[in-house]
Motif scaffolding. Sequence first.
Motif, PDB file in Angstrom:
ATOM      1  N   GLY A 137     -25.110  58.767   5.832  1.00 25.65           N
ATOM      2  CA  GLY A 137     -26.200  58.058   6.505  1.00 25.65           C
ATOM      3  C   GLY A 137     -25.732  56.944   7.418  1.00 25.65           C
ATOM      4  O   GLY A 137     -26.532  56.357   8.135  1.00 25.65           O
ATOM      5  N   CYS A 138     -24.439  56.631   7.392  1.00 23.51           N
ATOM      6  CA  CYS A 138     -23.936  55.530   8.214  1.00 23.51           C
ATOM      7  C   CYS A 138     -23.288  56.096   9.492  1.00 23.51           C
ATOM      8  O   CYS A 138     -22.498  57.032   9.422  1.00 23.51           O
ATOM      9  CB  CYS A 138     -22.927  54.699   7.447  1.00 23.51           C
ATOM     10  N   HIS A 139     -23.626  55.505  10.607  1.00 19.46           N
ATOM     11  CA  HIS A 139     -23.080  55.971  11.883  1.00 19.46           C
ATOM     12  C   HIS A 139     -22.272  54.880  12.584  1.00 19.46           C
ATOM     13  O   HIS A 139     -22.174  54.845  13.804  1.00 19.46           O
ATOM     14  CB  HIS A 139     -24.211  56.503  12.769  1.00 19.46           C
ATOM     15  N   CYS A 140     -21.684  53.987  11.777  1.00 19.61           N
ATOM     16  CA  CYS A 140     -20.799  52.972  12.364  1.00 19.61           C
ATOM     17  C   CYS A 140     -19.524  53.662  12.877  1.00 19.61           C
ATOM     18  O   CYS A 140     -19.260  54.825  12.562  1.00 19.61           O
ATOM     19  CB  CYS A 140     -20.461  51.890  11.332  1.00 19.61           C
ATOM     20  N   ASP A 141     -18.741  52.941  13.668  1.00 16.75           N
ATOM     21  CA  ASP A 141     -17.516  53.521  14.257  1.00 16.75           C
ATOM     22  C   ASP A 141     -16.573  54.060  13.180  1.00 16.75           C
ATOM     23  O   ASP A 141     -15.989  55.133  13.324  1.00 16.75           O
ATOM     24  CB  ASP A 141     -16.773  52.462  15.081  1.00 16.75           C
ATOM     25  N   LEU A 142     -16.411  53.278  12.092  1.00 12.50           N
ATOM     26  CA  LEU A 142     -15.503  53.704  11.014  1.00 12.50           C
ATOM     27  C   LEU A 142     -15.932  55.055  10.460  1.00 12.50           C
ATOM     28  O   LEU A 142     -15.102  55.961  10.287  1.00 12.50           O
ATOM     29  CB  LEU A 142     -15.555  52.707   9.848  1.00 12.50           C
ATOM     30  N   CYS A 143     -17.219  55.168  10.157  1.00 13.60           N
ATOM     31  CA  CYS A 143     -17.719  56.386   9.513  1.00 13.60           C
ATOM     32  C   CYS A 143     -17.664  57.564  10.482  1.00 13.60           C
ATOM     33  O   CYS A 143     -17.316  58.681  10.089  1.00 13.60           O
ATOM     34  CB  CYS A 143     -19.126  56.156   8.970  1.00 13.60           C
ATOM     35  N   GLU A 144     -17.989  57.322  11.747  1.00  7.57           N
ATOM     36  CA  GLU A 144     -17.949  58.429  12.716  1.00  7.57           C
ATOM     37  C   GLU A 144     -16.511  58.932  12.920  1.00  7.57           C
ATOM     38  O   GLU A 144     -16.258  60.125  12.999  1.00  7.57           O
ATOM     39  CB  GLU A 144     -18.572  57.999  14.053  1.00  7.57           C
ATOM     40  N   GLU A 204     -12.848  49.028   1.049  1.00  8.17           N
ATOM     41  CA  GLU A 204     -14.294  49.278   1.080  1.00  8.17           C
ATOM     42  C   GLU A 204     -14.808  49.482   2.509  1.00  8.17           C
ATOM     43  O   GLU A 204     -14.484  48.697   3.401  1.00  8.17           O
ATOM     44  CB  GLU A 204     -15.039  48.084   0.456  1.00  8.17           C
ATOM     45  N   GLU A 205     -15.639  50.486   2.694  1.00  7.61           N
ATOM     46  CA  GLU A 205     -16.273  50.723   4.010  1.00  7.61           C
ATOM     47  C   GLU A 205     -17.006  49.488   4.517  1.00  7.61           C
ATOM     48  O   GLU A 205     -16.883  49.139   5.705  1.00  7.61           O
ATOM     49  CB  GLU A 205     -17.204  51.949   3.899  1.00  7.61           C
ATOM     50  N   PRO A 206     -17.791  48.781   3.665  1.00  5.48           N
ATOM     51  CA  PRO A 206     -18.546  47.639   4.203  1.00  5.48           C
ATOM     52  C   PRO A 206     -17.651  46.513   4.730  1.00  5.48           C
ATOM     53  O   PRO A 206     -18.136  45.657   5.474  1.00  5.48           O
ATOM     54  CB  PRO A 206     -19.373  47.153   3.007  1.00  5.48           C
TER      55      PRO A 206
HETATM   56 ZN    ZN Z   1     -20.060  53.124   8.163  1.00 15.61          ZN
END
Ligand code: ZN
Length: 286
Positions: A18-25, A250-252
């Motif tokens: 559900g996260c579309h931040c740069d890291l996750c993408e 951690e992702e956050p």
């Molecule tokens: Zn993310």
Amino acid sequence: MRIEFLGTAGAIPTPRPGCHCDLCERARKYGPPHARMGPSVFVHGPDILIDTPEEIRLQLNRAGIDHIAAGLYSHWHPDHTMGRRVWETMNMDWRTWPPRPRRTPIYLPERVAEDFRSGKLGLEEHFAFMEKHGTVGIHVIPDGDSITLGGVRVTPVPLAESYVYAFLLEEGTTRVLIAMDELAHWTPPDFLRGCDLVVLPTGVFEFDFFTGERRIPRDHVVLQQEATFRQTLEMVRALQPQRLIFTHIEEPDGNSVEDLQRIARHLHDSEGWDVTFAFDTMVVDV
Ligand SMILES: [Zn+2]
Ligand SMILES: [Zn+2]
């Protein structure tokens, strides 16, 4: 000893659904080193698995690990235990009668065993179920005791948060300390100084490492529960390891692989440390 980092995330792996931040993408697009699964370490030689996050089955397949001589648990928290069904997956026998399941010994430090027994997360019930099927055998390591597996002495080291342990692994004169999580309020004891390798969780990044800008609100509950990265660096100064590897990332916290490499270079230049941030599939020999 050969240490393999099966998963280098903490409670919130990358990419986070559900996260579309740069890291996750980037993690979705490229996989490791940008993608991180839950926290788990394998020690080749004695073939010890430390902790079973929910992705452990995928991690073991990815690493090509066929044999686990023993499992260890650092503490009861879900990010370290929720893949426990892997013992059934690996060991259950549905082909012979009477069944001959493989039984993996699981070693629990004393307080971890107490937390399992007290019913946290249904751990007691599930491990009793697996023990009945013959896929695990539960053994408690009393505080102060060690076990020897494949020529490696393993000593659980209680941390300040009494429910969690690090593990000291000794083979000949080589000493490796692996702390999977939860360093809050810990003052490293003198006997752990100068290990050949120390593996530590990063702790949370309360501040941006370079700008000092606050990233986590001062009153946030996570700052009462978790050690911060700055506090963890103080622990490293006390431990004085030959080599240092950070994990439980951690992702956050929002640090990219490049951010972490910059931090490692800075710590190398300013403190003289041999320091690396782990990534999934990383293997080190010590
Ligand atoms: Zn993310
Ligand atoms: Zn954790």
